[in-house]
Write an enzyme that holds these catalytic residues in place. Sequence first.
Site, short mmCIF file in Angstrom:
data_model
loop_
_atom_site.label_atom_id
_atom_site.label_comp_id
_atom_site.label_asym_id
_atom_site.label_seq_id
_atom_site.Cartn_x
_atom_site.Cartn_y
_atom_site.Cartn_z
N GLU A 199 -2.36 -35.16 -25.96
CA GLU A 199 -2.12 -34.49 -24.68
C GLU A 199 -2.45 -35.46 -23.53
O GLU A 199 -3.62 -35.60 -23.15
CB GLU A 199 -3.02 -33.25 -24.54
N ASN B 15 -2.51 -22.43 -26.55
CA ASN B 15 -3.87 -22.49 -26.01
C ASN B 15 -3.89 -21.66 -24.73
O ASN B 15 -3.36 -22.08 -23.71
CB ASN B 15 -4.22 -23.96 -25.73
N LYS C 275 -6.33 -20.90 -22.94
CA LYS C 275 -7.35 -21.37 -21.97
C LYS C 275 -8.12 -20.17 -21.41
O LYS C 275 -8.32 -19.19 -22.12
CB LYS C 275 -6.69 -22.24 -20.89
N HIS D 217 -10.46 -31.06 -26.17
CA HIS D 217 -9.44 -30.83 -25.15
C HIS D 217 -9.82 -31.56 -23.86
O HIS D 217 -11.00 -31.65 -23.52
CB HIS D 217 -9.27 -29.33 -24.87
N GLY E 70 -0.63 -29.06 -17.48
CA GLY E 70 -0.63 -28.09 -16.38
C GLY E 70 0.02 -28.60 -15.11
O GLY E 70 -0.10 -27.99 -14.05
N SER F 281 2.67 -29.61 -20.57
CA SER F 281 3.84 -29.04 -19.89
C SER F 281 5.04 -28.82 -20.81
O SER F 281 6.19 -28.92 -20.38
CB SER F 281 4.24 -29.89 -18.68
N GLU G 276 -9.75 -30.78 -20.87
CA GLU G 276 -10.54 -30.01 -19.89
C GLU G 276 -12.02 -30.00 -20.27
O GLU G 276 -12.89 -29.97 -19.41
CB GLU G 276 -9.95 -28.60 -19.75
O1 G3P Z 1 -3.74 -27.44 -24.81
C1 G3P Z 1 -2.52 -27.26 -24.16
C2 G3P Z 1 -2.41 -28.01 -22.92
O2 G3P Z 1 -3.50 -28.62 -22.40
C3 G3P Z 1 -1.14 -28.11 -22.21
O3 G3P Z 1 -1.18 -27.21 -21.17
O4 G3P Z 1 -0.17 -25.76 -19.49
O5 G3P Z 1 0.49 -28.18 -19.65
O6 G3P Z 1 1.19 -26.58 -21.41
P1 G3P Z 1 0.16 -26.92 -20.37
#
Ligand code: G3P
Length: 249
Positions: free
Chosen positions: A165, A11, A13, A95, A171, A211, A97
């Site tokens: 998630e 993703n 983003k 998602h 993130g 993450s 976000e």
């Molecule tokens: O959709 C993937 C996600 O929200 C995880 O993001 O940067 O923590 O891998 P990240």
Amino acid sequence: AGTGKFFVGGNWKCNGTRDSITKLVADLNDAKLETDVDIVVAPPYIYIDQVKQSLTDRIEISAQNSWIGKGGAFTGEISAEQLVDIGCKWVILGHSERRHVIGEDDQFIGKKAAYALSQNLKVIACIGEKLEEREAGKTFDVCFQQMKAFADSISNWMDVVIAYEPVWAIGTGKVATPQQAQEVHLAVRDWLKKNVSAEVASSTRIIYGGSVNGNNCSELAKQEDIDGFLVGGASLKGPEFAIIVNSVT
Ligand code: G3P
């Protein structure tokens, strides 16, 4: 991993430029990727066509969102029909976000999922609790409520992948432990068994996001109910994304 074909999504983003995406696509085209994995990347809408034109067919393309119904007078939106027209096979819906920054609610997301599926767009359906919800012992309640909104709208689960998630892991560099992730994946599978069907529970892939990187993917991938990953930050680096794809066990 235990259910179906391992699935790894990237993703991207709201990241990238024409130039950085040209480089990322070149790195993905060069990467050695295990054959027994479904691989999907989700570029920002405006770069989907560029990626579609240049990326190997080995990797399918997803959008990061879609409109709830047929296109028309909805300024700023992109419809499922348009995504299919441009060559997208998947869409990420729900998602965190979009839930927590943009304010989309469970029912709205469920309806989007139903509409996308009706247009033959496959759905990566995201769920996950916030830190305060986990600390209050509400992780399962929150995930089950989000699952119920999807289940109320979805009748055919064949084209659905569930992405767990946890919001506190997105993130933040703070990955869920393999045990924490496994516990929720198993609970979601049990929920599907009780509330949808045993068949859907055993055939639907449940992937983990939050993450995930080249170092922590292998331990997570060993868990019985982790059937792949949805990767954010680390999917912007081709070689690291390939390591995650190749963590299939
Ligand atoms: O959709 C993937 C996600 O929200 C995880 O993001 O940067 O923590 O891998 P990240």
